[in-house]
Every structure is written in C-alpha cells, then in structure tokens.
Design an enzyme around this catalytic site. Structure first.
Site, PDB file in Angstrom:
ATOM      1  N   LYS A  76    -134.485 -20.884  57.406  1.00 53.10           N
ATOM      2  CA  LYS A  76    -134.416 -19.995  56.156  1.00 53.10           C
ATOM      3  C   LYS A  76    -134.384 -18.730  56.881  1.00 53.10           C
ATOM      4  O   LYS A  76    -135.659 -18.092  57.113  1.00 53.10           O
ATOM      5  CB  LYS A  76    -135.456 -20.204  55.343  1.00 53.10           C
ATOM      6  N   CYS A 121    -142.550  -6.665  66.298  1.00 52.30           N
ATOM      7  CA  CYS A 121    -143.882  -7.125  66.222  1.00 52.30           C
ATOM      8  C   CYS A 121    -144.688  -6.701  67.543  1.00 52.30           C
ATOM      9  O   CYS A 121    -145.815  -6.818  67.331  1.00 52.30           O
ATOM     10  CB  CYS A 121    -143.846  -8.563  65.808  1.00 52.30           C
TER      11      CYS A 121
HETATM   12  P1  NAD Z   1    -141.717 -10.938  55.671  1.00 51.99           P
HETATM   13  O1  NAD Z   1    -143.125 -11.539  55.800  1.00 51.99           O
HETATM   14  O2  NAD Z   1    -141.452  -9.916  54.384  1.00 51.99           O
HETATM   15  O3  NAD Z   1    -140.533 -12.194  55.370  1.00 51.99           O
HETATM   16  C1  NAD Z   1    -140.451 -13.083  56.213  1.00 51.99           C
HETATM   17  C2  NAD Z   1    -139.934 -14.316  55.676  1.00 51.99           C
HETATM   18  O4  NAD Z   1    -140.730 -14.718  54.766  1.00 51.99           O
HETATM   19  C3  NAD Z   1    -138.478 -13.926  55.118  1.00 51.99           C
HETATM   20  O5  NAD Z   1    -137.741 -15.090  55.534  1.00 51.99           O
HETATM   21  C4  NAD Z   1    -138.888 -13.940  53.818  1.00 51.99           C
HETATM   22  O6  NAD Z   1    -137.468 -14.203  53.078  1.00 51.99           O
HETATM   23  C5  NAD Z   1    -139.871 -14.818  53.582  1.00 51.99           C
HETATM   24  N1  NAD Z   1    -140.835 -14.243  52.362  1.00 51.99           N
HETATM   25  C6  NAD Z   1    -140.934 -12.776  52.166  1.00 51.99           C
HETATM   26  N2  NAD Z   1    -141.886 -12.592  51.278  1.00 51.99           N
HETATM   27  C7  NAD Z   1    -142.235 -14.111  50.744  1.00 51.99           C
HETATM   28  C8  NAD Z   1    -143.212 -14.589  49.832  1.00 51.99           C
HETATM   29  N3  NAD Z   1    -143.991 -13.889  48.947  1.00 51.99           N
HETATM   30  N4  NAD Z   1    -143.321 -15.883  49.982  1.00 51.99           N
HETATM   31  C9  NAD Z   1    -142.664 -16.479  50.544  1.00 51.99           C
HETATM   32  N5  NAD Z   1    -141.745 -16.362  51.484  1.00 51.99           N
HETATM   33  C10 NAD Z   1    -141.453 -15.049  51.522  1.00 51.99           C
HETATM   34  O7  NAD Z   1    -141.528 -10.059  56.905  1.00 51.99           O
HETATM   35  P2  NAD Z   1    -140.328  -9.064  57.377  1.00 51.99           P
HETATM   36  O8  NAD Z   1    -140.431  -7.899  56.544  1.00 51.99           O
HETATM   37  O9  NAD Z   1    -138.987  -9.690  57.025  1.00 51.99           O
HETATM   38  O10 NAD Z   1    -140.811  -9.106  58.776  1.00 51.99           O
HETATM   39  C11 NAD Z   1    -141.413  -8.095  59.478  1.00 51.99           C
HETATM   40  C12 NAD Z   1    -142.736  -8.543  59.393  1.00 51.99           C
HETATM   41  O11 NAD Z   1    -142.654  -9.780  60.564  1.00 51.99           O
HETATM   42  C13 NAD Z   1    -143.607  -7.632  60.274  1.00 51.99           C
HETATM   43  O12 NAD Z   1    -145.129  -7.872  59.533  1.00 51.99           O
HETATM   44  C14 NAD Z   1    -143.693  -7.980  61.762  1.00 51.99           C
HETATM   45  O13 NAD Z   1    -144.679  -7.767  62.467  1.00 51.99           O
HETATM   46  C15 NAD Z   1    -143.483  -9.442  61.393  1.00 51.99           C
HETATM   47  N6  NAD Z   1    -143.135 -10.162  62.715  1.00 51.99           N
HETATM   48  C16 NAD Z   1    -144.054 -10.697  63.521  1.00 51.99           C
HETATM   49  C17 NAD Z   1    -143.627 -11.467  64.722  1.00 51.99           C
HETATM   50  C18 NAD Z   1    -144.580 -12.001  65.595  1.00 51.99           C
HETATM   51  O14 NAD Z   1    -144.258 -12.868  66.542  1.00 51.99           O
HETATM   52  N7  NAD Z   1    -145.870 -12.149  65.215  1.00 51.99           N
HETATM   53  C19 NAD Z   1    -142.365 -11.212  65.120  1.00 51.99           C
HETATM   54  C20 NAD Z   1    -141.300 -10.753  64.348  1.00 51.99           C
HETATM   55  C21 NAD Z   1    -141.786 -10.050  63.029  1.00 51.99           C
END
Ligand code: NAD
Length: 512
Positions: free
Chosen positions: A181, A289
């Site tokens: 997803k 990240c």
């Molecule tokens: P996000 O949490 O908004 O979304 C991530 C995924 O979750 C997406 O597929 C999205 O569709 C889904 N999602 C979003 N809100 C949701 C909800 N309320 N309920 C269920 N699913 C939901 O993150 P983003 O904005 O796409 O990415 C940026 C974030 O990811 C930053 O916080 C970054 O630090 C983090 N990140 C972490 C790593 C790591 O390895 N720790 C790597 C890359 C990105």
C-alpha cells in the site's frame, strides 16, 4: 488532498491485483507535480473490498510461491535487479515528477533500492538453518526458517521507490507473498516496480499493489489473512499501525518519524561539518527520515559554524526537480509547505533567531523545461539559531528545509539533549577526537549513528531502524533483521528408530 487546476485528462493510477491492473474505484485522490502544483494523476483509493481482493490474490499465490525452489527465486531476483538498473532513469524521473526531489537524488534512492535486491539474491545462504548431529543417541536436530504467508508493506511519500524495495525483496525471497500500500501522494513508482517484477518472471499474485489511504490501511491491519505488516511513516500512524496490527495477532514492524541531531564538537573539521549539515539538512528539501534537523553546536564552535552554514545555504539553488541545476526541489503538497512555513514563524515568535528566512526570497524560476512554477510548492531553506528544546520547531518533526541550531556548553549537555529527545532514528557526531566519538557511539540513544558521517543509512547487508519513537516492534528493516522478520523458525528433532533399541519410556525426554 489539495485541489488545484487539473490537467485535461489526468491519468488513473490504479491497483495491481493478481497480475491484473484495476483502475475502477469509488474514490480517487489527486496526484500533483509539486514543481508546478498541477494535478497530473488520479489515484484510485481502495475500499475494504479492493483490499480483500488483493489479500486473496496474495493468499492464493502463497502455496505455489513458497514451494518455488530457492534457485528459481534467485533467478527472478537477479532478473529484477537488472531491470531495475536498466530503468533507473525512468524511475528517478517518475519519483521526481510526483515527489518533487531532484532527479539526481531520486537516482540515489534507486541505488539504495538496488542494494536490497542484491542482498536478497543471497537468500540460499541467508535461509540456512543450524544442524546438530547426535544431540542424543541417534537423535539429530535441525532448524529451518519458513515464510509467514501474506506480508503487507505500507509506505510513506518520501521514498516511493526505495522504501517499498526495503521490504519486497526480502519478503518474497523468503517465500512470502506481498501486498503493498504505497503513499497516495506519489503512487506511480509502485506500478513500475510491479511491472518490472512481472517482467522478471515473478508469478501473478506474489506482489500486489493496492493504492489508497487510511481506509485501505485499516482493513489491512485487521485482515485475518495478513500475517505481518511492515510500516514506514510518521510516528502517530506508526503507533496506530503497531497497536492495531498486534492486537489483531500480526507481526508488526512500524518505523516512525525522526528528529536527527548532528553534534559538532569544538575540535571538528569546521568546513566538513558545515558541508554535512547543509547536505543532510536541506537534501530532498529536508523530507528524509534521516535528514539532519538539529545541529548541536558545542562550546565555542557555534558562531563560526552558523556562519559557515549560512554562507553555504544562501547559495543553494532551489528549482524544479527535473532541472539539473536545481539542488533542492519543492515540498510534497501546498499544505505541508504552509505547515513548515508556520513552524518557521513559531520559532521567531518563541524567541529563536532566524538567520535565513525561507519564506522570503524571489520566486523560483521556470527551470530548464520552462515550466510555470508559480503554483509549485516551493519553500526556500531556513536556518534558525538559538533554538531551545521547548521551542515548537525543536519539539516537532518539521520534515522540511529548516535547520535548527541548539547551542550547548559541553559534550555532556549535547548527549543529554539527544537522549531526552523522544525520537531516536539517527544521530551523528563531528569531531577529531576518537575518544569522544567512541563515547558518543556507546552512549547515544539512537539506532543509527554516524561518526563524521551525517546520514548514516546502513548499507543493504546491515539493517535500518531507529530507537524510541522512531520504531515500534523489535526488528529493524531489510538486511539480516529483515530476514528474521519475514520468517519463522521451526526446529525439527528426528530419530530413525532402531527396533532393537526401541522401548517405552514415560519420562520427560532428556538428551543423554
Ligand atoms: P504518513 O504517516 O502520513 O503516511 C505513511 C503511510 O500511512 C501512507 O501510506 C499513508 O497512506 C498511511 N496513512 C496516513 N495516515 C494514516 C492514518 N491516519 N491511518 C492509517 N494510515 C495512514 O507519513 P508520510 O507523510 O507519507 O511520510 C513522512 C513520514 O514518514 C515522516 O514522519 C518521516 O520521518 C517518516 N519516515 C520514516 C522513515 C523511517 O525509516 N523511520 C523513513 C521514511 C519516512
């Protein structure tokens, strides 16, 4: 989702279920070119029924795939590696067009993805279990690692090619089938990855893609046929995924957000530290990240360091990702740009000192292709000095081109600051003092540590993961811990009975 002027007929970005493209949906989201703000695609947003179809396809493919010989799996992974390498430019351009990062940065993302495929081609060696002969008279014990079944990957917008490929190669090499997803903000790279896997010979249904938002995620978290979930995204969603998935009996690894500190000691090579702070702070517009978002200036290094960073940042070229002259592209959405800009404003209101204000500055030019960037989601780099731990800009993950400088007196103060932060993804130290570096390495509370290296993303044969609020679960991603996460162990104790020595014995089995 942001609404802006649509193109005449934006293309539909759909699902891949059992090898079939599915474009019909009850809901669609808008995908933008962040450099222009134009809508370039409509992404299907899966319903619970769409998710069920993808999981059913993965479940149906599992018996055949899990019994497929290791050498055939490796053959497919090698073919996929070659296809991925051959399509590196196409993927990088696709990523840049929907994410906004500069193409050369997106190429780096594909390079790291290739490392994970490379690692997975070693699966015959990596799946070897132990064997102990004659643990008791005529009794042998061996251990095998078996696949879990249907694994799920839920991925963020910031690495639309690499993060899915942190998960898929290991999962399928181990014999699992997969439902991805991807982020609904930049979903097209996932379809190209699925196409290349099919071209490499992967049977239909082994890797499926469902596009969507939280409706799809929530169905995946509770689906009875999903065995394990790998998640990467923000901390609040990571916590939700971990808690909900584990409550439904699934194995979950959920990687969350970050606030990575770069500690600069007074003896550091100043130019190298300033170069590193700028590269790691503003690369990909800070939407990594492993981006550095806090520079911790120890003792009297602060004034010279801030000045060295300021002069470098002032010269950065901001522009469309597809312009080779651009060093930094736009942010992912207009809302996110406005949120980041508001955090810069809060820093000033709360008493920090704005050295460079990214909200100012001339509009971004049209770039090499002459695009109209007036509606693009650009924000120039900001540098904020004298930030304190209680400031909003320090407490929150900003995920944008904003570098905060916190000034501390001593190395102990710096270590305490990093340790008290609720995130623990990466942390780096710049120093010439081996003893200080070693102490940092031993004591710092973070999962990935850099010594004179600002973004210590582990190579593909180690594993990636943070501590504290940056990871829920006990397994890091890809590499050896990825194999551990994607398999379960079975220990077999066997004897080939000799009728001459066989007897009844109601005692608990002993090894002598
Ligand atoms: P996000 O949490 O908004 O979304 C991530 C995924 O979750 C997406 O597929 C999205 O569709 C889904 N999602 C979003 N809100 C949701 C909800 N309320 N309920 C269920 N699913 C939901 O993150 P983003 O904005 O796409 O990415 C940026 C974030 O990811 C930053 O916080 C970054 O630090 C983090 N990140 C972490 C790593 C790591 O390895 N720790 C790597 C890359 C990105």
């Amino acid at each position: 989702m942001t609404s802006s002027t649509p193109e005449r007929t934006p293309r539909v970005i759909g699902h891949v279920v059992g090898g079939r493209r599915v474009e019909e949906a009850q809901r669609y989201g808008a995908v933008h070119d962040p450099a222009t703000g134009r809508v370039t695609g409509r992404v299907a947003l899966a319903s619970a029924a769409d998710v069920d179809a993808a999981v059913a396809a993965a479940l149906a493919a599992f018996p055949g795939w899990s019994r497929t010989g290791l050498s055939r799996r490796v053959e497919i992974l090698f073919a996929f590696h070659e296809l991925l390498r051959g399509h590196r430019d196409e993927i990088a351009r696709l990523v840049s067009a929907e994410h906004g990062k500069v193409v050369s940065d997106a190429e780096g993302e594909v390079a790291r993805a290739l490392e994970n495929v490379e690692f997975a081609t070693g699966i015959p060696h990596l799946l070897k279990g132990g064997f102990s002969q004659q643990v008791s008279t005529g009794v042998d014990v061996h251990e095998v690692k078996q696949p879990l079944g249907v694994m799920v990957g839920i991925t963020p917008f910031n690495f639309p090619a690499m993060v899915p490929l942190w998960m898929i190669p290991t999962a399928i090499a181990c014999g699992n089938t997969f439902v991805l997803k991807p982020s609904e903000r930049d979903p097209s790279a996932s379809l190209l990855v699925a196409r290349l896997l099919a071209e490499a010979g992967l049977p239909d249904g082994v890797v499926n893609v469902v596009q969507g938002d939280r409706v799809a995620v929530d169905r995946l978290l509770e689906h009875p046929d999903v065995a394990a979930i790998s998640f990467v995204g923000s901390t609040p969603v990571a916590r939700h995924v971990y808690e909900t998935g584990t409550r439904h009996g699934k194995r979950v690894q959920a990687l969350g957000g970050a606030k990575n500190h770069l500690v600069v000691l007074p003896d550091a090579e100043l130019d190298a530290a300033a170069d590193a702070a700028v590269s790691a702070g503003y690369g990909s517009a800070g939407e990594r990240c492993m981006a550095i978002s806090v520079v911790v200036a120890v003792g009297d290094v602060a004034d010279a360091l801030v000045e060295a960073i300021r002069t470098r940042v002032a010269g950065l070229v901001v522009g469309p990702g597809n312009d080779p002259a651009s060093q930094m592209g736009p942010l992912i959405t207009a809302e996110h740009r406005d949120r980041v800009a508001a955090r810069v404003g809060s820093a000033v209101d709360e008493g920090a000192v704005l050295v460079l204000d990214g909200r100012d500055g001339p509009p971004v030019g049209p770039g090499a292709d002459g695009q109209d960037t007036s509606g693009g989601f650009f924000l120039r780099p900001s540098l904020v000095d004298h930030v304190r731990p209680e400031h909003t800009v320090y407490r929150e993950e900003i995920f944008g081109p904003v570098l905060s400088v916190v000034r501390v007196e001593t190395f102990d103060d710096a270590l305490r600051l990093v340790d008290e932060n609720p995130y623990g993804n990466g942390a780096a130290i710049f120093t010439r003092d081996g003893g200080a570096a070693r102490r940092f390495e031993v004591e710092v509370q973070a999962g990935m540590v850099g010594v004179n290296v600002p973004i210590p993303v582990p190579v593909g044969y180690y594993s990636f993961g943070g501590w504290k609020g940056s990871l829920f679960g006990d397994s890091h991603m890809y590499g050896p811990e990825g194999i551990h996460f994607a398999t379960r162990t079975k220990v077999v104790t066997s004897r080939w009975p000799d009728p001459a020595t066989s007897s009844i014995d109601l005692g608990f089995p002993r090894t002598r």
